[in-house]
Design an enzyme around this catalytic site. Structure first.
Site, PDB file in Angstrom:
ATOM      1  N   LYS A 279     -21.545  19.301 -28.014  1.00 23.90           N
ATOM      2  CA  LYS A 279     -21.187  17.821 -27.125  1.00 23.90           C
ATOM      3  C   LYS A 279     -22.305  17.329 -27.525  1.00 23.90           C
ATOM      4  O   LYS A 279     -22.413  16.584 -29.302  1.00 23.90           O
ATOM      5  CB  LYS A 279     -22.023  18.407 -25.910  1.00 23.90           C
ATOM      6  N   ARG A 353     -18.533  30.412 -18.022  1.00 16.68           N
ATOM      7  CA  ARG A 353     -18.070  31.725 -17.755  1.00 16.68           C
ATOM      8  C   ARG A 353     -17.857  33.104 -17.940  1.00 16.68           C
ATOM      9  O   ARG A 353     -17.860  34.468 -17.681  1.00 16.68           O
ATOM     10  CB  ARG A 353     -16.505  31.102 -17.497  1.00 16.68           C
TER      11      ARG A 353
END
Length: 500
Positions: A279, A353
């Site tokens: 990130k 997920r």
């Protein structure tokens, strides 16, 4: 701040300050006979004439210092036709912070003033307790004591006119108290620095709480996760020196041990660097909140046990730390999930997920759920779509959707239903595996939800809550300071209280 109760009539009430919530353009001293008896000097208080009751307006009035009630803080609620529990929450929260900042130790709120407002007596008592306690939240555990900092009030007294406190009102106040405590526990966990809350730390914290509250707790370590073939969850934690965990909590009160449980599944990424797909550095420190889903599930199970809610609830905390070292999973890797499906990983920053899909499979393997609800700070796409005040809700079960929306409405947590658009399923096809774990950037939140849906068996009632964007506040909120919000804890608590 402690919540107390007082009765025997206004002549016996005593506190540093009385909180008087009233609607716009209503005469303060005429708002209730109880108020007039507790502070008869209000009729001649000059400041009362300057108070108009506008939303969240505050006006402090002084009587003689030797009186049982020497001060009254008028709290504006706006127009009566616009008064809602949300209005009361924000107005009372501001009033309680005002009292803290001015050093008042004992606060008193006449129940009679709540009973005359639209919205329902017990409902408003619950919201008053919730707002007053949550308004004072601050994460101070790691700071030196500041002698100049304002001290929280010692107690808030809910005052009644009769000879006893009505059972329904007492129960309502305690419900509000427990809801506030659940949100504060979720905030505490999410605000804890990531070096102090690795997956094993969160598992140990959950185990201690479970022991204290009489919950059943099982922790699956790396060996147990491998035995359960949870390749997706293990893949996320591969780059960290601190291995993943799956925490299983069960609340099953006597007589409900064989019920089909409501299963709550929380994403517990204790820190998310993005892995190999690192990130940007800006605001990466807020990624300690990437375990807010797991924090809310733990907080809800704790509150249910304290309240002795008559239903069975299971909580799964899917915990890992997403770090980029030489062992980290890579874009292009294929892993085998607990369902037996192979999953192509295209971006290691879409890790939530992966931990959830294995937890969802485990939930269906171990139980026959009444419903499964997962909660996760899952996609930046959802935050872009809905902003910082509304969370995403995905489900094909209309009745479950309505229950979640109603539960969120109780505590002022707002959700917007987004589509599980079947046409986008083709975007999750992989050339090398049974399924790809992400689709194109457009519709990112929907693709993530469809990926999770792939691991939910036909006939299982399921909903997915994407709380990215609402889990962290950059500015002071009506019921909290900057930092973790604990969003979702009260919604799931209300859902469990009310059944599905």
């Amino acid at each position: 701040m402690e919540l107390r109760f007082q009765c025997l009539g206004p002549e016996h009430w005593k506190a540093d300050i009385l909180l008087a919530p009233v609607c716009r353009d209503e005469v303060l001293h005429e708002a209730s006979p109880a108020l007039d008896k507790a502070a008869p000097w209000l009729a001649i208080a000059p400041a009362a004439r300057d108070f108009h009751g506008k939303t969240s307006e505050l006006a402090l009035m002084h009587g003689h210092p030797q009186q049982n009630i020497p001060r009254v803080l008028a709290v504006g609620l706006g127009r009566r036709e616009d008064m809602t529990p949300a209005v009361l929450r924000e107005a009372l929260a501001g009033a309680v912070r005002f009292c803290r900042d001015h050093g008042y130790a004992s606060l008193l709120l006449p129940e009679a003033l709540l009973a005359r407002l639209p919205g329902g007596r017990e409902r408003l008592v619950e919201e008053a307790a919730y707002a007053a306690l949550l308004a004072l939240y601050d994460f101070r555990d790691l700071k030196k004591e500041d002698p100049e900092a304002p001290v929280d009030p010692q107690w808030l007294t809910l005052a009644f006119e009769g000879e006893y406190v009505p059972d329904a009102a007492h129960a309502a106040a305690r419900r509000g108290e427990r809801a506030a405590q659940a949100v504060m526990l979720a905030r505490d966990l999410a605000n804890t620095p990531p070096n102090m809350l690795a997956p094993q730390d969160l598992a140990e914290r959950a185990s201690r709480i479970a022991h204290q509250q009489g919950l059943r707790c099982t922790v699956l370590d790396e060996e147990a996760l491998r035995a359960e073939e949870m390749g997706a969850l293990l893949a996320v934690g591969r780059g960290s020196a601190r291995p993943p965990r799956l925490v299983v909590l069960e609340y099953a009160p006597e007589g409900h041990e064989q019920d089909k449980p409501l299963v709550l599944v929380g994403k517990g990424i204790t820190f998310d660097t993005g892995g190999i797909c690192l990130k940007p550095g800006a605001k990466m420190h807020t990624m300690k909140c990437d375990m807010t889903g797991a924090a809310t599930v733990l907080a809800v199970l704790t509150a249910l046990a304290e309240e002795d809610v008559p239903r069975r609830v299971v909580g799964l905390l899917a915990c890992a730390e997403n770090m980029p070292d030489g062992g980290a999973c890579r874009p292009g890797d294929v892993v085998r999930a607990a369902s037996g499906d192979t999953v192509e990983i295209q971006n290691t920053d879409a890790e939530g997920r992966l931990v959830l899909c294995d937890a969802l499979s485990y939930a269906q393997k171990m139980w026959t759920p009444a419903a499964v609800v997962d909660i996760a700070t899952l996609t930046g796409a959802c935050a872009v779509a809905l902003g910082t005040e509304v969370a995403g809700l995905f489900s094909d079960d209309d009745a479950l959707v309505e229950r979640i929306l109603a539960a969120g409405q109780v505590g002022g947590e707002h959700f917007w239903r987004l589509p599980l658009w079947k046409g986008y399923e083709k975007n999750l096809k992989s050339q090398v595996a049974d399924i790809c774990h992400m689709g194109p950037r457009e519709g990112g939140a929907i693709h993530a939800a469809l990926f999770l849906k792939h691991f939910v068996s036909d006939g299982v009632r399921w909903a997915h809550l994407d709380i990215a964007g609402v889990d962290w506040a950059d500015s002071v909120q009506p019921l909290g300071v900057c930092g973790a919000t604990g969003f979702g804890a009260r919604t799931l608590l209300e859902l469990a209280r009310g059944g599905v």
